[in-house]
Structures are given as structure tokens and as C-alpha cells.
Design an enzyme around this catalytic site. Sequence first.
Site, PDB file in Angstrom:
ATOM      1  N   ASP A  79       0.791  -1.233   0.000  1.00 33.73           N
ATOM      2  CA  ASP A  79       0.000   0.000   0.000  1.00 33.73           C
ATOM      3  C   ASP A  79       0.820   1.279   0.000  1.00 33.73           C
ATOM      4  O   ASP A  79       0.325   2.335   0.369  1.00 33.73           O
ATOM      5  CB  ASP A  79      -0.911   0.009   1.228  1.00 33.73           C
ATOM      6  CG  ASP A  79      -0.143  -0.219   2.529  1.00 33.73           C
ATOM      7  OD1 ASP A  79       1.084   0.019   2.561  1.00 33.73           O
ATOM      8  OD2 ASP A  79      -0.784  -0.632   3.521  1.00 33.73           O
ATOM      9  N   GLU A 133       0.333  -9.114  -1.160  1.00 32.12           N
ATOM     10  CA  GLU A 133      -0.417  -8.612  -0.005  1.00 32.12           C
ATOM     11  C   GLU A 133      -1.613  -7.783  -0.473  1.00 32.12           C
ATOM     12  O   GLU A 133      -1.841  -6.658  -0.049  1.00 32.12           O
ATOM     13  CB  GLU A 133       0.471  -7.808   0.951  1.00 32.12           C
ATOM     14  CG  GLU A 133      -0.146  -7.657   2.341  1.00 32.12           C
ATOM     15  CD  GLU A 133       0.742  -6.911   3.324  1.00 32.12           C
ATOM     16  OE1 GLU A 133       1.512  -7.568   4.035  1.00 32.12           O
ATOM     17  OE2 GLU A 133       0.652  -5.660   3.373  1.00 32.12           O
ATOM     18  N   GLU A 142      -2.347   5.055   2.626  1.00 35.27           N
ATOM     19  CA  GLU A 142      -2.202   3.650   2.300  1.00 35.27           C
ATOM     20  C   GLU A 142      -3.498   2.987   1.824  1.00 35.27           C
ATOM     21  O   GLU A 142      -3.487   2.157   0.905  1.00 35.27           O
ATOM     22  CB  GLU A 142      -1.632   2.889   3.503  1.00 35.27           C
ATOM     23  CG  GLU A 142      -0.155   3.145   3.765  1.00 35.27           C
ATOM     24  CD  GLU A 142       0.096   4.402   4.575  1.00 35.27           C
ATOM     25  OE1 GLU A 142       1.271   4.704   4.850  1.00 35.27           O
ATOM     26  OE2 GLU A 142      -0.880   5.101   4.943  1.00 35.27           O
ATOM     27  N   HIS A 147       4.924   5.582  14.231  1.00 35.04           N
ATOM     28  CA  HIS A 147       5.477   6.377  13.127  1.00 35.04           C
ATOM     29  C   HIS A 147       4.448   6.851  12.111  1.00 35.04           C
ATOM     30  O   HIS A 147       4.780   7.634  11.224  1.00 35.04           O
ATOM     31  CB  HIS A 147       6.531   5.554  12.372  1.00 35.04           C
ATOM     32  CG  HIS A 147       5.925   4.449  11.546  1.00 35.04           C
ATOM     33  ND1 HIS A 147       5.594   3.229  12.083  1.00 35.04           N
ATOM     34  CD2 HIS A 147       5.568   4.394  10.241  1.00 35.04           C
ATOM     35  CE1 HIS A 147       5.075   2.467  11.145  1.00 35.04           C
ATOM     36  NE2 HIS A 147       5.045   3.141  10.018  1.00 35.04           N
ATOM     37  N   ARG A 189       1.860   8.498   9.637  1.00 35.08           N
ATOM     38  CA  ARG A 189       1.641   9.884   9.246  1.00 35.08           C
ATOM     39  C   ARG A 189       0.383  10.458   9.906  1.00 35.08           C
ATOM     40  O   ARG A 189       0.381  11.585  10.394  1.00 35.08           O
ATOM     41  CB  ARG A 189       1.514   9.955   7.718  1.00 35.08           C
ATOM     42  CG  ARG A 189       1.431  11.347   7.128  1.00 35.08           C
ATOM     43  CD  ARG A 189       1.109  11.242   5.633  1.00 35.08           C
ATOM     44  NE  ARG A 189       2.041  10.380   4.929  1.00 35.08           N
ATOM     45  CZ  ARG A 189       3.136  10.790   4.323  1.00 35.08           C
ATOM     46  NH1 ARG A 189       3.458  12.076   4.347  1.00 35.08           N
ATOM     47  NH2 ARG A 189       3.929   9.945   3.692  1.00 35.08           N
ATOM     48  N   HIS A 249      11.625   6.317  14.710  1.00 37.95           N
ATOM     49  CA  HIS A 249      11.637   6.583  13.271  1.00 37.95           C
ATOM     50  C   HIS A 249      12.524   7.801  12.979  1.00 37.95           C
ATOM     51  O   HIS A 249      12.675   8.697  13.810  1.00 37.95           O
ATOM     52  CB  HIS A 249      10.207   6.842  12.794  1.00 37.95           C
ATOM     53  CG  HIS A 249      10.016   6.779  11.319  1.00 37.95           C
ATOM     54  ND1 HIS A 249      10.295   7.837  10.479  1.00 37.95           N
ATOM     55  CD2 HIS A 249       9.567   5.783  10.518  1.00 37.95           C
ATOM     56  CE1 HIS A 249      10.019   7.498   9.241  1.00 37.95           C
ATOM     57  NE2 HIS A 249       9.579   6.259   9.227  1.00 37.95           N
TER      58      HIS A 249
END
Length: 376
Positions: free
Chosen positions: A98, A120, A134, A214, A216, A247
Site C-alpha cells: 500500500d 499482499e 495507504e 510512526h 503519518r 523513526h
Amino acid sequence: MSKKKILIVFGTRPEAIKMCPVINELKRRKEFATIVAVTGQHREMLDQVLNAFSVIPDFDLAIMKESQSLFDITINVIEGIKDVIIKVVPDVVLVHGDTSTAFATALAAYYLQIPVGHVEAGLRTNNIYSPFPEEFNREAVSLITEFHFAPTKATKANLIKEGKLPKKVYVTGNTVIDALKTTVIDDYSHPDLEWAIKADEPDSNSRFVLFTAHRRENLGEPMKNMFRAVKRVLNEHRQVKLVYPVHLNPVIQEIAMREFGDCPNIRLIKPLDVLDFHNFMSRAYLILTDSGGVQEEAASLGKPVLVMRDTTERPEGIETGVLKLVGTEEKDIYREFGRLLTDPSIYKGMSSAENPYGDGQASVRIADILRDSLTK
């Protein structure tokens, strides 16, 4: 018979972890010419994984730049991978999951009328803003895909419900389980792990917790809520040790240092390479994360996971009980984290739950499907 050319494209650390087993399996097959292109959407973290699996890319777009936006990534990947596809003329282009790399690559392959294989495939939250971007990326890739490699029966059902042809959807298991068979080893040591699980610790309440954050969409107040909840629990359980591989995003690093810097039983470390991270997971008592892939990895290792997100595209782990979706509110994370540390029955129920994500043979199945489809 000439070899069928498979172009595999990825650009981030999570993609690399899950695609390197596929690459190595395809390279073992004499019927394929396997070409690897990386976009460099991540850089240092991507290179760590490539080194761990001994994968050397044939093409490296090296698109990463400071403060890159989704516009930068998408435009640069489309422009760069177009030239690679035209040069290679593959029989199929494989993308994973994604990411913006997967979306842009699939779009470029579609424009050039090259079939796409989606590893996936079929994960869904059905909210294109969660996770962002994603969910949009994976839904968009599915519109273009010729070979849908779904990790579970549930993800296959998602694709069939959307109108994908059943004969083009294959349940393979998740390739991350394949990766763990290579990376988790018995004879492993690391100074930060030794700090977390001191063999001479006299207190039976000494347990090691692995933490990652991490995403967004969690930047800002959601992430601060996560950190404050975790810190409250750790202040109440002084013998519990938590390791947080932070991260590289400077915003995340600043928040982590501000919230966790004065907590003696929390250790902030640099991002771990894949071998280190998988071995940290295998030795953790429990895991808190907002990651996607960690949910599958931890489930296969029998580690309870608190998922600090409002949605998950991996409901199988929720259904079997190894994962628990706790959101991003401080009170909810605090409550559920504390319960796992203090209620043995809850912990046992999660740690003994069934792993729904595969048996470590996904890469073999993908290679077999491509062989049977492309070499008829």
C-alpha cells in the site's frame, strides 16, 4: 523457452522485508529472469533490509529527498519507473502492499499495458483516509492488478466483494512469515536487548516491551497521547523496560525525546535493521505499535499486540485475539497496557491465540502461480 521477466519494484523498509523472500525464491527458479528495482522512497532503512537478505537491486531510482511530499514521491516514481519498464519490457511487474511506490509503479505499468501482480492484496479498512494514504493506494492498485496475491481468506473475500475475478485471486499467506524463518535466530545478542532483559534481574516483574510509532496520520496529538499513556504505565511499573526504535522523521524524534527523555526504564534507540528488529520482537513480552506489518510479524511469534490506531486492515488478528485495537486516546492505551501487565489471564489469552497469517510458504506459492500462469 525464453525466461519470463519479472520486474519487482519496492521502495520502503516494510516492502523490502516482505518482497526479499519473493525475490530470492524467484531467483532460484530457472524459468524466470528476476529484475529488482528500488525507488528509494526510504533510504537508509531500505538499504539495511537489502543487506540482510543479500539482495542487490538492478535499478535504484534514489528518489528520496529531504521533506519529500506525497506529490514528490508519486511524480518521481512514475517518471523513474517508466524508463525502467520500457527498458526491461517485463512480462509482469510485482508490487507490494500500500505504499506510494506501489501505487505509482502500478499506474506506470498500467499506462504501458504491462500486467501487475500485487503481493499482499485485499487488505481494507474501507476508509480512504485511514490509514492515509495507504488505504487509497491499495484500493487503487487492486483496480489495475492482474494477479492478486491475497495473504488470507478474508482478504480474498474483500477482493471478490469488490468484483475481482475469483480465478485471479490467490490465497498465499503473508510473505513476512517467510522472512521471519530467515531472520529470527537463537544465538542473538544486542546491547539494548541485554539492557531490557537482564538475566540477573531479581524482580519477577521485569519484562521487556517493544514500542513503535510512526504513522503519518498519528503525528501530533494522537502520538502525544500514545507517549503519555505509555509513560504513565512505565512510571507505575518501574521494573518493566521499554525499547523504542525511533523513526528517522525529525518530528517524531522531537516528540519522543520530549515525552520520554527523562524516563529511566524507556530507552530510545536508532531504527533497527530487520534482523535486529525481528529478534527484538521474538524476545519481547508484548508489543505496542501503530504499524501494519508488525501486527502480522508479532502474531506469528505469539506476541500480544496493542494496535494504537482507530482502524486496522488486519482484522484476522483481532478475531483470533492476538491483536487488540486500542485507538489513540491516552486513557484507552493506558488502561489496556496496564491490564496486559497485571492480568495474567488476559495476557495468556492473547499470547496463545492462533496465528492467521500463514505458514512461511507464501513466496513458493507466488512463484508457482507465476510459473503456471506465464509459462503455459
